[in-house]
Write an enzyme that holds these catalytic residues in place. Structure first.
Site, PDB file in Angstrom:
ATOM      1  N   LEU A  78       0.852  -1.194   0.000  1.00 22.07           N
ATOM      2  CA  LEU A  78       0.000   0.000   0.000  1.00 22.07           C
ATOM      3  C   LEU A  78       0.887   1.243   0.000  1.00 22.07           C
ATOM      4  O   LEU A  78       2.053   1.177   0.387  1.00 22.07           O
ATOM      5  CB  LEU A  78      -0.917  -0.032   1.222  1.00 22.07           C
ATOM      6  CG  LEU A  78      -1.878  -1.229   1.207  1.00 22.07           C
ATOM      7  CD1 LEU A  78      -2.500  -1.449   2.586  1.00 22.07           C
ATOM      8  CD2 LEU A  78      -2.962  -1.038   0.147  1.00 22.07           C
ATOM      9  N   CYS A  82       3.912   7.109  -4.595  1.00 23.49           N
ATOM     10  CA  CYS A  82       4.770   8.008  -3.817  1.00 23.49           C
ATOM     11  C   CYS A  82       6.011   7.294  -3.277  1.00 23.49           C
ATOM     12  O   CYS A  82       7.132   7.708  -3.550  1.00 23.49           O
ATOM     13  CB  CYS A  82       3.941   8.671  -2.718  1.00 23.49           C
ATOM     14  SG  CYS A  82       4.921   9.589  -1.544  1.00 23.49           S
ATOM     15  N   CYS A  87       7.488  10.571  -4.934  1.00 22.80           N
ATOM     16  CA  CYS A  87       8.000  11.518  -3.928  1.00 22.80           C
ATOM     17  C   CYS A  87       9.257  11.016  -3.219  1.00 22.80           C
ATOM     18  O   CYS A  87      10.188  11.780  -2.982  1.00 22.80           O
ATOM     19  CB  CYS A  87       6.980  11.802  -2.821  1.00 22.80           C
ATOM     20  SG  CYS A  87       5.266  11.634  -3.260  1.00 22.80           S
ATOM     21  N   HIS A 137       7.443   0.530   2.324  1.00 18.86           N
ATOM     22  CA  HIS A 137       6.289  -0.246   1.835  1.00 18.86           C
ATOM     23  C   HIS A 137       5.751  -1.152   2.953  1.00 18.86           C
ATOM     24  O   HIS A 137       4.537  -1.261   3.160  1.00 18.86           O
ATOM     25  CB  HIS A 137       6.693  -1.169   0.673  1.00 18.86           C
ATOM     26  CG  HIS A 137       7.076  -0.460  -0.587  1.00 18.86           C
ATOM     27  ND1 HIS A 137       6.955   0.891  -0.769  1.00 18.86           N
ATOM     28  CD2 HIS A 137       7.580  -0.936  -1.760  1.00 18.86           C
ATOM     29  CE1 HIS A 137       7.363   1.213  -1.993  1.00 18.86           C
ATOM     30  NE2 HIS A 137       7.750   0.128  -2.606  1.00 18.86           N
ATOM     31  N   PHE A 499      15.764  31.001  16.573  1.00 17.64           N
ATOM     32  CA  PHE A 499      16.821  31.600  15.770  1.00 17.64           C
ATOM     33  C   PHE A 499      18.073  30.719  15.785  1.00 17.64           C
ATOM     34  O   PHE A 499      18.401  30.198  16.839  1.00 17.64           O
ATOM     35  CB  PHE A 499      17.129  32.987  16.340  1.00 17.64           C
ATOM     36  CG  PHE A 499      17.979  33.805  15.429  1.00 17.64           C
ATOM     37  CD1 PHE A 499      17.472  34.316  14.255  1.00 17.64           C
ATOM     38  CD2 PHE A 499      19.317  34.035  15.743  1.00 17.64           C
ATOM     39  CE1 PHE A 499      18.268  35.068  13.403  1.00 17.64           C
ATOM     40  CE2 PHE A 499      20.108  34.781  14.899  1.00 17.64           C
ATOM     41  CZ  PHE A 499      19.588  35.296  13.730  1.00 17.64           C
TER      42      PHE A 499
HETATM   43  P1  FAD Z   1      -1.117   6.483  -6.735  1.00 14.07           P
HETATM   44  O1  FAD Z   1      -0.240   6.643  -5.574  1.00 14.07           O
HETATM   45  O2  FAD Z   1      -0.495   6.357  -8.080  1.00 14.07           O
HETATM   46  O3  FAD Z   1      -2.024   5.228  -6.428  1.00 14.07           O
HETATM   47  C1  FAD Z   1      -2.782   4.595  -7.395  1.00 14.07           C
HETATM   48  C2  FAD Z   1      -2.739   3.123  -7.096  1.00 14.07           C
HETATM   49  O4  FAD Z   1      -3.729   2.455  -7.845  1.00 14.07           O
HETATM   50  C3  FAD Z   1      -1.402   2.472  -7.464  1.00 14.07           C
HETATM   51  O5  FAD Z   1      -0.824   1.922  -6.316  1.00 14.07           O
HETATM   52  C4  FAD Z   1      -1.791   1.416  -8.497  1.00 14.07           C
HETATM   53  O6  FAD Z   1      -1.023   0.237  -8.389  1.00 14.07           O
HETATM   54  C5  FAD Z   1      -3.243   1.162  -8.161  1.00 14.07           C
HETATM   55  N1  FAD Z   1      -4.060   0.645  -9.251  1.00 14.07           N
HETATM   56  C6  FAD Z   1      -4.215   1.142 -10.501  1.00 14.07           C
HETATM   57  N2  FAD Z   1      -5.107   0.410 -11.192  1.00 14.07           N
HETATM   58  C7  FAD Z   1      -5.540  -0.569 -10.356  1.00 14.07           C
HETATM   59  C8  FAD Z   1      -6.463  -1.634 -10.479  1.00 14.07           C
HETATM   60  N3  FAD Z   1      -7.169  -1.850 -11.587  1.00 14.07           N
HETATM   61  N4  FAD Z   1      -6.663  -2.451  -9.435  1.00 14.07           N
HETATM   62  C9  FAD Z   1      -5.985  -2.255  -8.281  1.00 14.07           C
HETATM   63  N5  FAD Z   1      -5.090  -1.261  -8.113  1.00 14.07           N
HETATM   64  C10 FAD Z   1      -4.883  -0.428  -9.136  1.00 14.07           C
HETATM   65  N6  FAD Z   1       3.607  14.957  -4.338  1.00 14.07           N
HETATM   66  C11 FAD Z   1       3.950  15.584  -3.192  1.00 14.07           C
HETATM   67  O7  FAD Z   1       3.055  16.052  -2.473  1.00 14.07           O
HETATM   68  N7  FAD Z   1       5.257  15.702  -2.794  1.00 14.07           N
HETATM   69  C12 FAD Z   1       6.279  15.240  -3.579  1.00 14.07           C
HETATM   70  O8  FAD Z   1       7.449  15.374  -3.219  1.00 14.07           O
HETATM   71  C13 FAD Z   1       5.956  14.601  -4.805  1.00 14.07           C
HETATM   72  N8  FAD Z   1       6.933  14.138  -5.592  1.00 14.07           N
HETATM   73  C14 FAD Z   1       6.595  13.552  -6.779  1.00 14.07           C
HETATM   74  C15 FAD Z   1       7.627  13.153  -7.614  1.00 14.07           C
HETATM   75  C16 FAD Z   1       7.318  12.601  -8.830  1.00 14.07           C
HETATM   76  C17 FAD Z   1       8.430  12.161  -9.749  1.00 14.07           C
HETATM   77  C18 FAD Z   1       5.961  12.431  -9.210  1.00 14.07           C
HETATM   78  C19 FAD Z   1       5.618  11.801 -10.533  1.00 14.07           C
HETATM   79  C20 FAD Z   1       4.931  12.808  -8.383  1.00 14.07           C
HETATM   80  C21 FAD Z   1       5.245  13.393  -7.155  1.00 14.07           C
HETATM   81  N9  FAD Z   1       4.250  13.817  -6.292  1.00 14.07           N
HETATM   82  C22 FAD Z   1       4.582  14.460  -5.143  1.00 14.07           C
HETATM   83  C23 FAD Z   1       2.812  13.555  -6.575  1.00 14.07           C
HETATM   84  C24 FAD Z   1       2.334  12.335  -5.783  1.00 14.07           C
HETATM   85  O9  FAD Z   1       3.220  11.269  -5.982  1.00 14.07           O
HETATM   86  C25 FAD Z   1       0.928  11.947  -6.241  1.00 14.07           C
HETATM   87  O10 FAD Z   1       0.096  13.081  -6.168  1.00 14.07           O
HETATM   88  C26 FAD Z   1       0.323  10.845  -5.385  1.00 14.07           C
HETATM   89  O11 FAD Z   1       1.188   9.753  -5.296  1.00 14.07           O
HETATM   90  C27 FAD Z   1      -1.032  10.418  -5.966  1.00 14.07           C
HETATM   91  O12 FAD Z   1      -1.623   9.436  -5.174  1.00 14.07           O
HETATM   92  P2  FAD Z   1      -2.834   8.573  -5.742  1.00 14.07           P
HETATM   93  O13 FAD Z   1      -3.283   7.714  -4.626  1.00 14.07           O
HETATM   94  O14 FAD Z   1      -3.806   9.430  -6.412  1.00 14.07           O
HETATM   95  O15 FAD Z   1      -2.176   7.678  -6.882  1.00 14.07           O
HETATM   96  C1  KPC Z   2       7.683   7.794   3.243  1.00 15.00           C
HETATM   97  C2  KPC Z   2       6.320   7.435   3.559  1.00 15.00           C
HETATM   98  O1  KPC Z   2       5.752   7.940   4.511  1.00 15.00           O
HETATM   99  C3  KPC Z   2       5.619   6.464   2.735  1.00 15.00           C
HETATM  100  S1  KPC Z   2       4.923   7.164   1.280  1.00 15.00           S
HETATM  101  C4  KPC Z   2       3.297   7.577   1.817  1.00 15.00           C
HETATM  102  C5  KPC Z   2       2.237   6.678   1.318  1.00 15.00           C
HETATM  103  S2  KPC Z   2       0.736   7.103   2.021  1.00 15.00           S
HETATM  104  O2  KPC Z   2       0.890   7.235   3.499  1.00 15.00           O
HETATM  105  O3  KPC Z   2      -0.240   6.035   1.733  1.00 15.00           O
HETATM  106  O4  KPC Z   2       0.250   8.364   1.479  1.00 15.00           O
END
Ligand code: FAD
Ligand code: KPC
Length: 521
Positions: A78, A82, A87, A137, A499
């Site tokens: 889960l 990110c 991230c 993870h 500070f």
């Molecule tokens: P995701 O985390 O992508 O979750 C979607 C999940 O759905 C995945 O785990 C996938 O496996 C699952 N899934 C898809 N289809 C299916 C299916 N059919 N059945 C079951 N599971 C499925 N944001 C910040 O705030 N700070 C940062 O520093 C930052 N750094 C970033 C760096 C990069 C390079 C990128 C690309 C993004 C970054 N972001 C950051 C943005 C952030 O990572 C995303 O906004 C966030 O992870 C989105 O979460 P989500 O749950 O919407 O999608």
């Molecule tokens: C570094 C860390 O906390 C794990 S990335 C966060 C995944 S979640 O808590 O589901 O937004």
């Protein structure tokens, strides 16, 4: 107890990690893992498809409210993108960029070894990340099961049967509501040669890199991800050529702050081509990219390179839900939702990156919790208000509110409090000085950062804040709320600073707040 049913078994974080490692490396036959309580029917208050930030937080919140959520996640863990590809690796690379810039700036002085001609391995950092990422993870799996009491199925995709039912590994689950939380993916290059080996995006870079990139790297894109990875590649000692159709880092709202950031990037050696384009990638002879053809200022330029990094945006993973349920999307493929996060199909909700910008963690997590509240019967209104933002170069850059230009148009009596101060000495002044920039402040002052507070002289309210340095991002999370609530320069100047603090905002405010007619610094 079979390993693929862990519902009544307490698993330690270490056990989780071993299982995730095995599942990800293919060392174990990849079977779904069920954490679904036995002896109960398979009906839930909500089924979350996707257990990333949005799905995991939504499910945890719904459970905290007394509901019964189920997460279905195709990864064996889960937390989603990110911690796996986004991230967390980005912060590792940005940490490396900051460390390496310090090491290169002070090379051969104090305790810093000489760095002339030193090229640091990119592959080693990526491999360190790949080995280490299953630690976080495992914590996510443990926390979600043992501490948050949420049921889930891992390592298996969900297939949507209808607006209330999903099928996972041959088992059907039904919910009062379905929450789509499938995230977004990197947009691929659409040019000749895009399919060659050696062309990466943020995900394939950490998942697939299996060689040491050569001396020249081409980075395509001008947004956060492009600049963050370009800064890291540059800091490793390679030549980095950035190509962007538009303006670099247009997201930074304050022109002076943006200029400081880009000037430092260029000073570190990043070659930036704005208004330019990558036209074609050519095979180096072994199926891997050997050169990149660019259009720069009307000229065709060929760069020899074996590594191209594309960061040209993201596409919401909405196709399956559109096909299965007919949910409506916008032109960019983002699922349309109302202020309860409900899609065009009643009882089907969508959250996170799947609903479009801002594609940031706070929005993913909060939208998940708001959907949970709506499903549990609360009247909610999810309207992301003005939010603080940040990115990394070799520095950390944080901002909130408008930039100075826009603020001046809105507030005719705008006052700015700046460091370095607004004097003819420009950047060659030993402030700001604070955490992580002390060596720069005393030996290379122009590298010690830039900061600016915007105050409306009429209402005395703070209206914007901008910072380049290290360690201020944390404060911006809280400062945003204070600014939204209307904090004045007088109230800010009355806070108790720790500070030296990365932003000098409190003490600068105190220096000026005695004045009836505000003046800047
Ligand atoms: P995701 O985390 O992508 O979750 C979607 C999940 O759905 C995945 O785990 C996938 O496996 C699952 N899934 C898809 N289809 C299916 C299916 N059919 N059945 C079951 N599971 C499925 N944001 C910040 O705030 N700070 C940062 O520093 C930052 N750094 C970033 C760096 C990069 C390079 C990128 C690309 C993004 C970054 N972001 C950051 C943005 C952030 O990572 C995303 O906004 C966030 O992870 C989105 O979460 P989500 O749950 O919407 O999608
Ligand atoms: C570094 C860390 O906390 C794990 S990335 C966060 C995944 S979640 O808590 O589901 O937004």
């Amino acid at each position: 107890m079979k390993l693929n049913d862990v519902s009544v078994q307490g698993l330690t974080i270490r056990t989780w990690r071993a299982w995730i490692d095995a599942a990800l490396t293919g060392a174990m036959s990849s079977r779904p893992l069920f954490n679904v309580r036995p002896g109960r029917d398979d009906r839930f208050d909500a089924i979350f498809i996707g257990g990333g930030a949005a799905g995991r937080f939504g499910a945890a919140y719904l459970r905290a409210m007394g509901g019964r959520p189920l997460i279905v996640e195709s990864f064996p863990f889960l937390g989603g993108s990110c911690p796996h590809v986004a991230c967390v690796p980005h912060h590792l690379f940005s940490d490396c960029a900051a460390e390496l810039m310090l090491a290169r700036t002070f090379a051969g002085r104090l305790w810093f070894p000489p760095m002339d001609g030193v090229v640091v391995s990119i592959r080693e950092v990526v491999e360190l990340f790949r080995r280490g990422r299953t630690g976080p993870h495992a914590v996510m799996n443990y926390q979600t099961k043992e501490q948050l009491d949420v049921e889930f199925v891992l390592n298996a995709p969900a297939h949507i049967v209808n607006a209330r039912t999903v099928e996972v590994a041959g088992r059907r689950f039904s919910g009062r509501a379905l929450v789509l939380a499938t995230g977004a993916r990197a947009r691929k290059l659409d040019i000749p040669g895009a399919g060659l080996r050696g062309v990466f995006d943020y995900a394939s870079f950490v998942n697939d890199l299996d060689y040491e990139p050569g001396n020249t790297i081409v980075v395509v894109g001008g947004g956060k991800t492009a600049v963050e990875y370009a800064s890291f590649f540059n800091a490793t000692g390679r030549r980095v050529v950035m190509v962007t159709r538009g303006r670099l880092l247009a997201a930074i709202p304050d022109a002076e702050t943006r200029a400081y950031v880009i000037d430092r990037l260029v000073e570190q050696g990043v070659e930036v081509h704005e208004g330019a384009e990558l036209l074609e990638l050519r095979d180096g002879g072994d199926g891997r990219v050997g050169s990149a053809v660019l259009r720069v200022g009307g000229e065709r330029v060929v760069e020899a390179t074996d590594f191209v990094f594309a960061a040209i945006g993201e596409i919401p993973n909405s196709e399956t839900a559109v096909r299965a349920l007919g949910v409506e999307t916008n032109a960019a493929g983002a699922i349309l939702v109302d202020e309860c996060l409900q899609t065009s199909v009643p009882g089907v909700y969508a959250v996170g990156d799947l609903i479009g910008p801002p594609m940031e963690m706070f929005k993913a997590r909060k939208s998940g919790t708001y959907a949970a509240r709506a499903i549990m019967g609360e009247a909610v209104s999810f309207r992301p208000a003005s939010h603080p933002d940040f990115l990394h170069t070799h520095y950390e850059v944080s901002w909130l509110g408008p930039g100075e230009e826009e603020a001046r148009a809105r507030y005719p009596r705008l006052v700015t409090l700046r460091l370095p101060p607004d004097t003819p000495d420009g950047l060659h002044v030993g402030l700001p000085a604070g955490d992580r920039v002390m060596l720069y402040a005393l030996a290379k002052p122009h590298l010690s950062g830039f900061q600016k507070l915007l105050v409306d002289g009429a209402s005395r309210r703070i209206v914007g804040a901008h910072h380049v340095g290290y360690g201020a991002k944390d404060a911006f999370q809280y400062l945003n709320k204070l600014v939204r609530d209307g904090i004045t320069i007088d109230e800010l100047g009355d806070l108790d600073e720790l500070f030296l603090n990365p932003t000098y905002f409190i003490q600068l405010a105190r220096l000026r707040s005695g004045a009836k007619e505000l003046i800047g610094i």
